[in-house]
Design a protein around this motif. Structure first.
Motif, PDB file in Angstrom:
ATOM      1  N   LEU A 134       0.817  -1.207   0.000  1.00  0.00           N
ATOM      2  CA  LEU A 134       0.000   0.000   0.000  1.00  0.00           C
ATOM      3  C   LEU A 134       0.855   1.264   0.000  1.00  0.00           C
ATOM      4  CD1 LEU A 134      -2.833  -1.009   2.504  1.00  0.00           C
ATOM      5  CD2 LEU A 134      -3.015  -0.745   0.033  1.00  0.00           C
ATOM      6  N   ILE A 135       1.970   1.218   0.725  1.00  0.00           N
ATOM      7  CA  ILE A 135       2.866   2.377   0.734  1.00  0.00           C
ATOM      8  C   ILE A 135       3.441   2.617  -0.661  1.00  0.00           C
ATOM      9  CG2 ILE A 135       5.114   3.191   1.570  1.00  0.00           C
ATOM     10  CD1 ILE A 135       4.413   2.008   4.281  1.00  0.00           C
ATOM     11  N   GLY A 136       3.764   1.536  -1.367  1.00  0.00           N
ATOM     12  CA  GLY A 136       4.244   1.679  -2.739  1.00  0.00           C
ATOM     13  C   GLY A 136       3.190   2.287  -3.653  1.00  0.00           C
ATOM     14  N   GLN A 137       1.938   1.849  -3.478  1.00  0.00           N
ATOM     15  CA  GLN A 137       0.853   2.405  -4.282  1.00  0.00           C
ATOM     16  C   GLN A 137       0.609   3.868  -3.918  1.00  0.00           C
ATOM     17  OE1 GLN A 137      -2.428  -0.237  -3.579  1.00  0.00           O
ATOM     18  NE2 GLN A 137      -1.625  -1.850  -4.889  1.00  0.00           N
ATOM     19  N   ARG A 138       0.724   4.188  -2.624  1.00  0.00           N
ATOM     20  CA  ARG A 138       0.560   5.584  -2.209  1.00  0.00           C
ATOM     21  C   ARG A 138       1.635   6.465  -2.838  1.00  0.00           C
ATOM     22  NH1 ARG A 138       1.356   7.226   4.019  1.00  0.00           N
ATOM     23  NH2 ARG A 138       3.472   6.585   3.457  1.00  0.00           N
ATOM     24  N   THR A 139       2.872   5.982  -2.835  1.00  0.00           N
ATOM     25  CA  THR A 139       3.957   6.750  -3.440  1.00  0.00           C
ATOM     26  C   THR A 139       3.715   6.981  -4.925  1.00  0.00           C
ATOM     27  OG1 THR A 139       5.534   5.845  -1.833  1.00  0.00           O
ATOM     28  CG2 THR A 139       6.452   6.804  -3.846  1.00  0.00           C
ATOM     29  N   ALA A 140       3.235   5.947  -5.622  1.00  0.00           N
ATOM     30  CA  ALA A 140       2.963   6.079  -7.052  1.00  0.00           C
ATOM     31  C   ALA A 140       1.864   7.114  -7.308  1.00  0.00           C
ATOM     32  CB  ALA A 140       2.570   4.729  -7.640  1.00  0.00           C
ATOM     33  N   LEU A 141       0.817   7.105  -6.476  1.00  0.00           N
ATOM     34  CA  LEU A 141      -0.273   8.070  -6.642  1.00  0.00           C
ATOM     35  C   LEU A 141       0.196   9.493  -6.341  1.00  0.00           C
ATOM     36  CD1 LEU A 141      -3.228   6.070  -5.065  1.00  0.00           C
ATOM     37  CD2 LEU A 141      -3.042   6.785  -7.446  1.00  0.00           C
ATOM     38  N   ILE A 142       0.998   9.636  -5.293  1.00  0.00           N
ATOM     39  CA  ILE A 142       1.518  10.966  -4.957  1.00  0.00           C
ATOM     40  C   ILE A 142       2.374  11.506  -6.101  1.00  0.00           C
ATOM     41  CG2 ILE A 142       3.135  12.181  -3.452  1.00  0.00           C
ATOM     42  CD1 ILE A 142       2.122  10.455  -1.149  1.00  0.00           C
ATOM     43  N   ASN A 143       3.243  10.662  -6.647  1.00  0.00           N
ATOM     44  CA  ASN A 143       4.085  11.100  -7.760  1.00  0.00           C
ATOM     45  C   ASN A 143       3.244  11.471  -8.977  1.00  0.00           C
ATOM     46  OD1 ASN A 143       6.402  10.706  -6.254  1.00  0.00           O
ATOM     47  ND2 ASN A 143       6.773   8.640  -7.048  1.00  0.00           N
ATOM     48  N   ALA A 144       2.168  10.708  -9.210  1.00  0.00           N
ATOM     49  CA  ALA A 144       1.298  11.014 -10.345  1.00  0.00           C
ATOM     50  C   ALA A 144       0.614  12.363 -10.155  1.00  0.00           C
ATOM     51  CB  ALA A 144       0.262   9.908 -10.529  1.00  0.00           C
ATOM     52  N   LEU A 145       0.085  12.599  -8.949  1.00  0.00           N
ATOM     53  CA  LEU A 145      -0.582  13.872  -8.686  1.00  0.00           C
ATOM     54  C   LEU A 145       0.393  15.045  -8.794  1.00  0.00           C
ATOM     55  CD1 LEU A 145      -2.935  12.989  -5.686  1.00  0.00           C
ATOM     56  CD2 LEU A 145      -3.626  13.618  -7.999  1.00  0.00           C
ATOM     57  N   ARG A 146       1.561  14.897  -8.211  1.00  0.00           N
ATOM     58  CA  ARG A 146       2.548  15.972  -8.269  1.00  0.00           C
ATOM     59  C   ARG A 146       2.955  16.253  -9.715  1.00  0.00           C
ATOM     60  NH1 ARG A 146       5.374  17.672  -3.929  1.00  0.00           N
ATOM     61  NH2 ARG A 146       7.179  18.012  -5.268  1.00  0.00           N
ATOM     62  N   GLY A 147       3.124  15.184 -10.500  1.00  0.00           N
ATOM     63  CA  GLY A 147       3.507  15.374 -11.893  1.00  0.00           C
ATOM     64  C   GLY A 147       2.430  16.081 -12.696  1.00  0.00           C
ATOM     65  N   HIS A 148       1.178  15.692 -12.487  1.00  0.00           N
ATOM     66  CA  HIS A 148       0.079  16.317 -13.221  1.00  0.00           C
ATOM     67  C   HIS A 148      -0.080  17.789 -12.824  1.00  0.00           C
ATOM     68  CE1 HIS A 148      -1.038  12.695 -15.207  1.00  0.00           C
ATOM     69  NE2 HIS A 148      -1.475  12.061 -14.117  1.00  0.00           N
ATOM     70  N   PHE A 149       0.015  18.075 -11.530  1.00  0.00           N
ATOM     71  CA  PHE A 149      -0.112  19.456 -11.087  1.00  0.00           C
ATOM     72  C   PHE A 149       1.061  20.309 -11.591  1.00  0.00           C
ATOM     73  CE2 PHE A 149      -3.378  18.105  -8.081  1.00  0.00           C
ATOM     74  CZ  PHE A 149      -4.198  19.223  -8.042  1.00  0.00           C
ATOM     75  N   ALA A 150       2.253  19.707 -11.606  1.00  0.00           N
ATOM     76  CA  ALA A 150       3.416  20.459 -12.082  1.00  0.00           C
ATOM     77  C   ALA A 150       3.257  20.883 -13.537  1.00  0.00           C
ATOM     78  CB  ALA A 150       4.685  19.619 -11.912  1.00  0.00           C
ATOM     79  N   GLU A 151       2.553  20.066 -14.331  1.00  0.00           N
ATOM     80  CA  GLU A 151       2.301  20.428 -15.728  1.00  0.00           C
ATOM     81  C   GLU A 151       1.466  21.704 -15.824  1.00  0.00           C
ATOM     82  OE1 GLU A 151       3.467  19.140 -18.473  1.00  0.00           O
ATOM     83  OE2 GLU A 151       4.596  17.555 -17.468  1.00  0.00           O
ATOM     84  N   LEU A 152       0.715  21.996 -14.782  1.00  0.00           N
ATOM     85  CA  LEU A 152      -0.121  23.206 -14.762  1.00  0.00           C
ATOM     86  C   LEU A 152       0.530  24.318 -13.942  1.00  0.00           C
ATOM     87  CD1 LEU A 152      -3.594  21.492 -14.217  1.00  0.00           C
ATOM     88  CD2 LEU A 152      -2.646  22.329 -16.370  1.00  0.00           C
ATOM     89  N   GLY A 153       1.776  24.087 -13.528  1.00  0.00           N
ATOM     90  CA  GLY A 153       2.501  25.110 -12.786  1.00  0.00           C
ATOM     91  C   GLY A 153       2.202  25.147 -11.308  1.00  0.00           C
ATOM     92  N   ILE A 154       1.554  24.112 -10.788  1.00  0.00           N
ATOM     93  CA  ILE A 154       1.220  24.057  -9.362  1.00  0.00           C
ATOM     94  C   ILE A 154       2.155  23.058  -8.688  1.00  0.00           C
ATOM     95  CG2 ILE A 154      -0.571  23.577  -7.664  1.00  0.00           C
ATOM     96  CD1 ILE A 154      -2.636  24.173  -9.846  1.00  0.00           C
ATOM     97  N   VAL A 155       3.000  23.555  -7.789  1.00  0.00           N
ATOM     98  CA  VAL A 155       4.008  22.719  -7.129  1.00  0.00           C
ATOM     99  C   VAL A 155       3.936  22.940  -5.624  1.00  0.00           C
ATOM    100  CG1 VAL A 155       6.465  22.189  -6.926  1.00  0.00           C
ATOM    101  CG2 VAL A 155       5.520  22.826  -9.150  1.00  0.00           C
ATOM    102  N   VAL A 156       3.993  21.856  -4.862  1.00  0.00           N
ATOM    103  CA  VAL A 156       4.047  21.940  -3.401  1.00  0.00           C
ATOM    104  C   VAL A 156       5.309  21.254  -2.925  1.00  0.00           C
ATOM    105  CG1 VAL A 156       1.534  22.007  -3.160  1.00  0.00           C
ATOM    106  CG2 VAL A 156       2.721  19.804  -3.098  1.00  0.00           C
ATOM    107  N   ALA A 157       5.653  21.484  -1.668  1.00  0.00           N
ATOM    108  CA  ALA A 157       6.854  20.867  -1.101  1.00  0.00           C
ATOM    109  C   ALA A 157       6.721  19.347  -1.091  1.00  0.00           C
ATOM    110  CB  ALA A 157       7.082  21.392   0.313  1.00  0.00           C
ATOM    111  N   GLN A 158       7.869  18.673  -1.133  1.00  0.00           N
ATOM    112  CA  GLN A 158       7.856  17.220  -1.133  1.00  0.00           C
ATOM    113  C   GLN A 158       7.363  16.687   0.214  1.00  0.00           C
ATOM    114  OE1 GLN A 158      11.685  15.736  -2.255  1.00  0.00           O
ATOM    115  NE2 GLN A 158      11.480  16.350  -4.390  1.00  0.00           N
ATOM    116  N   GLY A 159       6.870  15.457   0.184  1.00  0.00           N
ATOM    117  CA  GLY A 159       6.355  14.831   1.396  1.00  0.00           C
ATOM    118  C   GLY A 159       4.899  14.459   1.251  1.00  0.00           C
TER     119      GLY A 159
END
Length: 253
Positions: free
Chosen positions: A129-154
């Motif tokens: 589950l932690i691996g799946q959570r990490t994959a989802l977090i990376n996906a969300l961060r990547g998609h938001f970054a495409e729109l110029g929205i970036v938050v701190a890691q974690g």
């Protein structure tokens, strides 16, 4: 047929291979058994030494055969391989297991109880589950970054992104993107809830296990590691010393 003293059992999904020898080392049995035939065959067999590779379902079969009075030993597949004398197949594997289990210097894997296996299942499910959570977090961060929205890691900071998804008034997130990211956010929230439930179950199991509690008294070891170690090593006496145990853990120069 001579009395069978030692058996090498190569387990599989459906067809198991049996290789038996007498006390003089003479081969007296070579037989293939369907999975459903295994309990009946070994329940009728006089008590003997049985070797199995420590692989999937091995602990279940070890407990089953021990209930029939047999002396069952689990061997790491790496320790069986040197005794394989010909091309690898089920019959050859069973013969190699039969020979390996008789070696006086052989190291065996302790048979785990259903409770110990269940504890390890909690840890493995949590890791998945932690691996799946990490994959989802990376996906969300990547998609938001495409729109110029970036938050701190974690993982905690991802909550800001989830809040933006649910905020219909957010100017930087188009409606189409919001619809696309809502399922990912919902999955992430559910996975975090499941991880929290497993953490609670692991902590409860830790507090009810005296060995785990003693391990947790060591600096740097918490309930998660202590609970996992307690279930992974049911018989520490199999190690000849602390250096050997450290090597088992991978803590070597």
């Amino acid at each position: 047929m001579s009395e069978i003293a030692t058996v090498g059992l190569d387990i599989a999904k459906n067809v198991f291979q049996v290789h038996g020898i007498d006390r003089n080392g003479k081969i007296v049995l070579r037989k293939a058994l369907r999975r459903s035939q295994v309990p009946g065959f070994f329940s009728a067999l006089p008590p003997c030494l049985i070797g199995l590779e420590a692989c999937a379902t091995a602990h279940h079969w070890a407990r089953t055969l021990m209930a029939f009075g047999h002396d069952v030993r689990l061997i790491s597949p790496a320790y069986v391989k040197p005794y394989l004398r010909r091309q690898k197949n089920d019959a050859a594997d069973a013969a190699a297991i039969c020979e390996a289990v008789t070696r006086p210097s052989m190291r065996f894997v302790p048979v785990k109880s259903p409770q110990q296996q269940s504890t390890l299942m909690r840890h493995r499910a949590r890791d998945r589950l932690i691996g799946q959570r990490t994959a989802l977090i990376n996906a969300l961060r990547g998609h938001f970054a495409e729109l110029g929205i970036v938050v701190a890691q974690g993982a905690r900071n991802t909550r800001q992104l989830i809040a933006l998804i649910h905020d219909a008034t957010s100017p930087g997130l188009p409606v189409t993107a919001r619809v696309a990211l809502q399922p990912l956010a919902a999955m992430l929230v559910e996975i975090e809830a499941q991880i929290a439930r497993l953490d609670k179950a692991i902590l409860a199991a830790h507090r009810s296990d005296p060995v785990s509690m003693r391990l947790a008294s060591i600096p740097g070891i918490g309930p998660i590691v202590a609970s996992c170690l307690s279930a992974s090593v049911p018989d520490p006496s199999l190690f000849h010393g602390s250096r050997e145990f450290a090597a088992y853990l991978g803590l070597v120069p």
